[in-house]
Scaffold this active site. Structure first.
Site, PDB file in Angstrom:
ATOM      1  N   ASP A 271      26.079  13.465  -9.217  1.00 37.04           N
ATOM      2  CA  ASP A 271      25.787  11.956  -8.544  1.00 37.04           C
ATOM      3  C   ASP A 271      27.160  10.989  -8.669  1.00 37.04           C
ATOM      4  OD1 ASP A 271      26.041  12.136 -11.561  1.00 37.04           O
ATOM      5  OD2 ASP A 271      24.638  10.391 -11.839  1.00 37.04           O
TER       6      ASP A 271
ATOM      7  N   GLU B  19      24.481  11.870 -14.429  1.00 36.38           N
ATOM      8  CA  GLU B  19      25.495  11.716 -15.336  1.00 36.38           C
ATOM      9  C   GLU B  19      25.830   9.983 -15.183  1.00 36.38           C
ATOM     10  OE1 GLU B  19      29.460  10.905 -17.087  1.00 36.38           O
ATOM     11  OE2 GLU B  19      28.980  10.574 -15.224  1.00 36.38           O
TER      12      GLU B  19
END
Length: 364
Positions: free
Chosen positions: A75, A134
């Site tokens: 991400d 994350e």
């Protein structure tokens, strides 16, 4: 137009990096990239491919006596007109790949994907981990979810996290603590301020303690970690004609991995003795583990290609999650960490290739 398919993984690692970046995967929207990664890895017969949510795990099972875990998050922070990627030349002629994720951390992800395909018989068994969430709250972290749901998927003797390190090795990481330090007052009309107690004024003492605080440099296993104690937010006030009865200063403490989370909490409470302190976020650090023989072998192999010496990771990264599992872990990946999350995120293409070359030299 962004595509949902990745190019041949065994091809050019820089072109693969661009393709990974060009599939938008802002936190909470990683499914399309996770699907593409799963689709690209599944045909590789030397790998077992597993999935949990938008985390994809691929691993060899060759019966080697050691296992290495190589992980990276898929991400990114939000896009700001910096996808799709593009290439530019710096003033010194260096070719750079620009765009969201080129630094944090799709370069590291592409290196891992490339090597997962190329290394059909690595010297050790390898588990490749591509995980989600994350860049958001810790409780949503995909690696943390794997720790809870499938800790056996993360078993290994050494973990390498592909976070940006400009192609160097950064051992361990600092811990992080966030606390709300508050003052109490008494409300009154601001025209009759003597009838109240101003909680915002009382917060001056909190700021003064921070202003005179000297953060430590701490040697941990041969690496020097810089600590930090900073106000990162302040709130207070009710209305423009009222004396406020509460003020909250949000403090972030970045502490060396030699301290336990409990040590860090005690230190913050001592610093702000006399004030109400509420800890709102806490994650321990990770020692560098450079004395582990497998880590030493990795350092020797990588520095033989990239040069330089290992340094500390000042920020918190998911190496701490591996440390909690008893797995030594280091950070190693392309991209200048100072450019992480920046609108002008960009990475030298040769750095991506060099990281791939160094990891290949160690694993082949």
């Amino acid at each position: 137009m962004a595509t949902s398919a990745l190019p041949e993984l065994t091809g050019d690692v820089v072109a693969l990096t661009a393709a990974v970046c060009d599939i938008p995967s802002v936190s909470e929207d990683e499914a399309r990239l996770a699907d593409a990664i799963e689709a690209a890895l599944t045909p590789l017969t030397h790998l077992e491919v597993l999935r949990d949510g938008d985390a994809v795990v691929a691993r060899t099972s060759l019966g080697r006596d050691r296992r290495v875990v190589i992980a990276g998050h898929i991400d990114t922070v939000p896009i700001v007109s910096n996808v799709p990627t593009w290439r530019e030349h710096a003033l010194d002629g260096t070719e750079e790949l620009w765009g969201r994720g080129t630094v944090d951390m799709k370069g590291g992800v592409a290196v891992a994907l490339h090597l997962a395909a190329v290394l059909t018989e690595p010297r050790w068994d390898v588990t490749w981990v591509f995980y989600d969430h994350e860049e958001v709250a810790s409780e949503a972290n995909g690696l943390g979810r794997l720790v809870r749901n499938h800790p056996d998927w993360l078993a290994g003797d050494l973990a390498i996290l592909g976070e940006p390190t400009a192609g160097g090795i950064e051992g361990g990481c600092n811990g992080t603590l966030r606390a709300e330090v508050s003052t109490a007052g008494r409300t009154a009309h601001s025209a009759r301020a003597w009838r109240g107690v101003n909680a915002i004024h009382a917060a001056g003492e909190i700021l003064q303690r921070l202003n005179t605080y000297t953060p430590r440099d701490v040697d941990v296993d041969g690496l020097v970690y810089r600590e930090g104690m900073n106000a990162v937010g302040i709130t207070g006030g009710i209305a423009s004609n009222m004396i406020p009865d509460r003020c909250v200063v949000t403090v972030n403490y970045r502490f060396a991995p030699s301290l336990t989370p409990e040590d860090a909490v005690a230190h913050v409470r001592q610093l702000f003795d006399g004030f109400d302190v509420e800890v709102t976020d806490l994650a321990g650090g990770a020692r560098p583990g450079l004395d582990d023989p497998l880590v030493q072998g990795f350092v020797t192999a990588v520095t033989g290609v990239t040069g330089g010496r290992p340094g500390p990771k000042y920020g918190w990264t998911d190496v701490a999650r591996f440390a909690e599992l008893g797995v030594p872990a280091v950070n190693f990946g392309p991209g200048d960490p100072m450019l992480a999350h920046a609108d002008d995120e960009h990475c030298p293409v040769e750095q991506i290739r060099t990281c791939a070359q160094a990891l290949h030299a160690w694993l082949a």
